[in-house]
Design an enzyme around this catalytic site. Structure first.
Site, PDB file in Angstrom:
ATOM      1  CB  CYS A 102      79.265  12.105  50.579  1.00  0.00           C
ATOM      2  SG  CYS A 102      80.545  12.193  49.345  1.00  0.00           S
ATOM      3  CB  CYS A 149      80.426  15.073  47.375  1.00  0.00           C
ATOM      4  SG  CYS A 149      80.386  14.998  49.161  1.00  0.00           S
ATOM      5  CE  LYS A 180      79.447  19.426  44.792  1.00  0.00           C
ATOM      6  NZ  LYS A 180      80.044  19.941  46.008  1.00  0.00           N
ATOM      7  CE1 TYR A 222      80.796   5.224  51.136  1.00  0.00           C
ATOM      8  CE2 TYR A 222      80.648   4.904  48.759  1.00  0.00           C
ATOM      9  CZ  TYR A 222      81.146   5.589  49.839  1.00  0.00           C
ATOM     10  OH  TYR A 222      82.013   6.633  49.653  1.00  0.00           O
ATOM     11  CE1 TYR A 263      79.697  22.236  49.519  1.00  0.00           C
ATOM     12  CE2 TYR A 263      79.701  23.226  51.696  1.00  0.00           C
ATOM     13  CZ  TYR A 263      79.598  22.110  50.897  1.00  0.00           C
ATOM     14  OH  TYR A 263      79.404  20.880  51.457  1.00  0.00           O
ATOM     15  CD  GLU A 319      79.654  23.263  45.348  1.00  0.00           C
ATOM     16  OE1 GLU A 319      80.867  23.079  45.503  1.00  0.00           O
ATOM     17  OE2 GLU A 319      78.802  22.507  45.847  1.00  0.00           O
ATOM     18  CG  ASP A 345      78.271  16.669  57.839  1.00  0.00           C
ATOM     19  OD1 ASP A 345      79.516  16.746  57.835  1.00  0.00           O
ATOM     20  OD2 ASP A 345      77.570  16.863  56.831  1.00  0.00           O
ATOM     21  CG  HIS A 357     105.829  27.491  29.648  1.00  0.00           C
ATOM     22  ND1 HIS A 357     105.012  28.538  30.020  1.00  0.00           N
ATOM     23  CD2 HIS A 357     106.082  27.643  28.325  1.00  0.00           C
ATOM     24  CE1 HIS A 357     104.794  29.305  28.962  1.00  0.00           C
ATOM     25  NE2 HIS A 357     105.422  28.783  27.932  1.00  0.00           N
ATOM     26  CD  GLU A 394     103.838  28.758  33.076  1.00  0.00           C
ATOM     27  OE1 GLU A 394     105.072  28.873  33.027  1.00  0.00           O
ATOM     28  OE2 GLU A 394     103.127  28.594  32.068  1.00  0.00           O
TER      29      GLU A 394
HETATM   30  C1  LIG Z   1      74.502  19.277  48.304  1.00  0.00           C
HETATM   31  C2  LIG Z   1      75.742  18.883  49.085  1.00  0.00           C
HETATM   32  C3  LIG Z   1      76.968  18.921  48.470  1.00  0.00           C
HETATM   33  C4  LIG Z   1      78.115  18.567  49.160  1.00  0.00           C
HETATM   34  N1  LIG Z   1      79.308  18.615  48.515  1.00  0.00           N
HETATM   35  C5  LIG Z   1      80.438  18.261  49.174  1.00  0.00           C
HETATM   36  C6  LIG Z   1      81.694  18.276  48.500  1.00  0.00           C
HETATM   37  O1  LIG Z   1      81.786  18.623  47.320  1.00  0.00           O
HETATM   38  N2  LIG Z   1      82.783  17.884  49.191  1.00  0.00           N
HETATM   39  C7  LIG Z   1      82.713  17.474  50.503  1.00  0.00           C
HETATM   40  O2  LIG Z   1      83.734  17.100  51.089  1.00  0.00           O
HETATM   41  N3  LIG Z   1      81.527  17.478  51.168  1.00  0.00           N
HETATM   42  C8  LIG Z   1      80.400  17.855  50.532  1.00  0.00           C
HETATM   43  N4  LIG Z   1      79.202  17.811  51.197  1.00  0.00           N
HETATM   44  C9  LIG Z   1      79.186  17.454  52.625  1.00  0.00           C
HETATM   45  C10 LIG Z   1      79.245  15.928  52.825  1.00  0.00           C
HETATM   46  O3  LIG Z   1      78.215  15.322  52.096  1.00  0.00           O
HETATM   47  C11 LIG Z   1      79.139  15.601  54.305  1.00  0.00           C
HETATM   48  O4  LIG Z   1      80.113  16.329  55.013  1.00  0.00           O
HETATM   49  C12 LIG Z   1      79.336  14.121  54.568  1.00  0.00           C
HETATM   50  O5  LIG Z   1      78.404  13.346  53.869  1.00  0.00           O
HETATM   51  C13 LIG Z   1      79.230  13.840  56.073  1.00  0.00           C
HETATM   52  O6  LIG Z   1      79.316  12.478  56.331  1.00  0.00           O
HETATM   53  P1  LIG Z   1      78.641  11.855  57.632  1.00  0.00           P
HETATM   54  O7  LIG Z   1      79.088  10.432  57.680  1.00  0.00           O
HETATM   55  O8  LIG Z   1      78.899  12.705  58.787  1.00  0.00           O
HETATM   56  O9  LIG Z   1      77.078  11.942  57.394  1.00  0.00           O
HETATM   57  P2  LIG Z   1      76.160  11.542  56.165  1.00  0.00           P
HETATM   58  O10 LIG Z   1      76.936  11.246  54.948  1.00  0.00           O
HETATM   59  O11 LIG Z   1      75.098  12.557  56.110  1.00  0.00           O
HETATM   60  O12 LIG Z   1      75.528  10.150  56.631  1.00  0.00           O
HETATM   61  C14 LIG Z   1      74.642  10.055  57.681  1.00  0.00           C
HETATM   62  C15 LIG Z   1      73.693   8.905  57.406  1.00  0.00           C
HETATM   63  O13 LIG Z   1      72.993   8.584  58.596  1.00  0.00           O
HETATM   64  C16 LIG Z   1      71.675   8.194  58.260  1.00  0.00           C
HETATM   65  N5  LIG Z   1      70.855   8.336  59.471  1.00  0.00           N
HETATM   66  C17 LIG Z   1      70.492   9.472  60.110  1.00  0.00           C
HETATM   67  N6  LIG Z   1      69.815   9.179  61.235  1.00  0.00           N
HETATM   68  C18 LIG Z   1      69.743   7.815  61.298  1.00  0.00           C
HETATM   69  C19 LIG Z   1      69.179   6.902  62.240  1.00  0.00           C
HETATM   70  N7  LIG Z   1      68.585   7.336  63.350  1.00  0.00           N
HETATM   71  N8  LIG Z   1      69.272   5.583  61.986  1.00  0.00           N
HETATM   72  C20 LIG Z   1      69.890   5.133  60.877  1.00  0.00           C
HETATM   73  N9  LIG Z   1      70.452   5.950  59.957  1.00  0.00           N
HETATM   74  C21 LIG Z   1      70.386   7.281  60.181  1.00  0.00           C
HETATM   75  C22 LIG Z   1      71.316   9.152  57.131  1.00  0.00           C
HETATM   76  O14 LIG Z   1      70.269   8.633  56.346  1.00  0.00           O
HETATM   77  C23 LIG Z   1      72.638   9.235  56.374  1.00  0.00           C
HETATM   78  O15 LIG Z   1      72.696   8.288  55.332  1.00  0.00           O
HETATM   79  C24 LIG Z   1      78.021  18.147  50.523  1.00  0.00           C
HETATM   80  C25 LIG Z   1      76.777  18.113  51.155  1.00  0.00           C
HETATM   81  C26 LIG Z   1      75.653  18.478  50.455  1.00  0.00           C
HETATM   82  C27 LIG Z   1      74.311  18.444  51.142  1.00  0.00           C
END
Ligand SMILES: Cc1cc2nc3c(=O)[nH]c(=O)nc-3n(C[C@H](O)[C@H](O)[C@H](O)COP(=O)(O)OP(=O)(O)OC[C@H]3O[C@@H](n4cnc5c(N)ncnc54)[C@H](O)[C@@H]3O)c2cc1C
Length: 464
Positions: free
Chosen positions: A43, A48, A51, A99, A180, A184, A306, A439, A444
């Site tokens: 994200c 997100c 983007k 973060y 999407y 986008e 995810d 308005h 509206e």
């Molecule tokens: C281009 C794009 C646009 C998006 N736009 C939107 C939006 O507008 N609104 C919205 O709600 N969502 C959006 N999303 C979706 C959103 O980014 C994801 O749903 C969200 O980030 C999921 O969070 P998460 O914690 O599941 O995984 P992630 O945020 O993917 O985090 C997982 C992390 O785990 C790390 N990792 C993986 N394997 C290992 C390992 N073995 N050891 C250590 N670290 C590891 C990765 O490096 C990553 O940093 C978008 C996604 C993309 C690709």
């Protein structure tokens, strides 16, 4: 009783993982979290946030055009891609720091390392060449672009990951996909002056969204000059002598572009992590199978976000993480609520949507009333922009319950957030009718559509 180094170890420092780690550490738990790339996850680093910054950048071309009708004389604008990338990178680095600090500030330990499982309580930190143990383990490793290894020449293509770091803005881009992210980016690149072709194998872009939104957005994008080729796929990609790419499509036409971007879905990050060996069950796509509380087939291993392939959105990952903390550490078993999730597509025009599409509602309810306003928003009058807005309410004809709300047009995402509250509260059309309009606004229209535009009876459209 066994003692472990940590009460909780989180693998993955994205939206879900960081939230779970920070809140659990705040409860006094001993928490470790490993991130193999950059804290913030998809994200913040390549989803997100960057983007949306690109979306803002790409909207200025239309703002400059629209300004003339309001009396502004705007000199011909120029755009500098490296400036956008540098400023975006600075902002992302700032957020990444926040973060990591958030976890550490709450008392957690953050590791910049890939982590894998050796067994159900032992984690290997690959970057540090050592192991740690934990009572509870949360997998929050997210997903990555699926790619298309069967496509000859796929190695020449980029995914959304690389789109955030292109050294040069392409003159022409071909984007394959109809979800999407594809839509986008088609609008982003078009707004930045790139010639865009969107290739999609389905009948219409944005499957699962309301059909009205899909076809009106398609029309609006084509009007702007984006070429959309549905029911088409790429058969082959080749690099030409001049360095440009040539795509051979299923209808045998060729498209020449500087970049070809594949947006063909995302794959859960579960490979090579020792999950099977630890007994964690996975589905066909490699997603971790969890119960309603996000617990995997192994009692002390949980998964959110995810990687579980439920709803792939940041707020959903965060909500699942909060429910996990309630369940695992606050003696309050809480199942994430995946019903009625409002969402936006930051296309141009934008989509904001929540609840059932007209098509879905018609399969579940005998009588469905559709209230629909398709109009030119005030800001498009003086600008001369020939772009209309859609507001649509899908209502249970028997009870008046609002089943779905769908908007296409400026600020649709902002409006959908509030409509989400309305649908979650189970409000009816009568509640809309007795709400005073503001308005002049575009919103509206939502409270002034007094008569249904049409009615669906057992799925058949009849006059209201
Ligand atoms: C281009 C794009 C646009 C998006 N736009 C939107 C939006 O507008 N609104 C919205 O709600 N969502 C959006 N999303 C979706 C959103 O980014 C994801 O749903 C969200 O980030 C999921 O969070 P998460 O914690 O599941 O995984 P992630 O945020 O993917 O985090 C997982 C992390 O785990 C790390 N990792 C993986 N394997 C290992 C390992 N073995 N050891 C250590 N670290 C590891 C990765 O490096 C990553 O940093 C978008 C996604 C993309 C690709």
């Amino acid at each position: 009783m066994a003692t472990y180094d940590y009460d909780l170890f989180v693998i993955g420092g994205g939206s879900g993982g960081v939230r779970a780690a920070r809140v659990s550490a705040g409860l006094g738990k001993r928490v470790g979290i490993a991130e193999e790339y950059r804290f913030g996850g998809t994200c913040v680093i390549r989803g997100c946030v960057p983007k949306k910054l690109f979306v803002y950048a790409s909207q200025f071309s239309e703002h400059f055009e629209d300004a003339a009708g309001f009396g502004w004389d705007v000199p011909p604008a120029t755009f500098d891609w490296p400036t956008l990338i540098a400023n975006k990178d600075k902002e992302i680095a700032r957020l990444e720091g926040l973060y990591r600090k958030g976890v550490e500030g709450a008392g957690g330990t953050a590791f910049a390392s890939r982590a894998t499982l050796l067994d159900r309580h032992t984690i290997r930190l690959e970057g540090e060449d050592r192991t740690v143990t934990a009572d509870q383990i949360l997998i929050a490793t997210g997903g990555r672009p699926s790619g298309h290894p069967a496509l000859p020449g796929h190695e020449h293509c980029i995914s959304s990951n690389e789109a955030f770091h292109l050294a040069k803005l392409p003159k022409a881009i071909l984007i394959e996909g109809g979800g999407y992210i594809a839509v986008e980016f088609a609008n982003i690149f078009h707004g930045l002056g790139v010639e865009v072709t969107l290739v999609y194998r389905g009948k219409e872009i944005l499957g699962r969204f309301d059909q009205d939104l899909r076809s009106l957005l398609h029309e609006a994008m084509e009007k702007k000059g984006i070429r959309i080729l549905c029911q088409t796929i790429q058969k082959q990609v080749t690099r030409r002598k001049d360095g440009r790419l040539e795509s051979l499509l299923s209808d045998d036409q060729t498209i020449v572009a500087d970049e070809i971007m594949l947006c063909l879905g995302r794959k859960p990050n579960t490979e090579g992590m020792g999950l099977e060996e630890a007994g964690v069950k996975m589905g066909d796509l490699g997603e971790i199978i969890v119960d309603e509380y996000s617990r995997s087939s192994v009692k002390n291993i949980w998964a959110v976000g995810d990687v579980t392939n439920r709803i792939q959105l940041t707020p959903v990952a965060i909500h699942e993480a909060m429910c996990f903390v309630e369940t695992a550490f606050r003696h309050n078993p809480t199942a994430p609520d995946h019903a009625v999730v409002a969402t936006a597509v930051f296309s141009q025009p934008e989509i904001g949507t929540v609840g059932l599409t007209e098509e879905k509602a018609a399969t579940r309810f005998n009588i469905v009333d559709v209230y629909r306003a398709h109009f030119r928003p005030m800001r498009n009058t003086l600008s001369g922009r020939d772009e209309k807005m859609l507001m649509k309410l899908v209502v249970d004809g028997k009870t008046g319950l609002i089943l779905g709300a769908h908007i296409l047009g400026p600020d649709a995402g902002e409006m959908a957030q509030l409509l989400g509250v309305i649908l979650k509260a189970g409000l009816t059309k009568e509640d809309f009718d007795r709400t005073m309009a503001i308005h002049p606004t575009a919103a509206e229209e939502l409270v002034t559509m007094y008569k249904p535009s049409y009615r669906l009876k057992n799925g058949e459209r009849i006059a209201a």
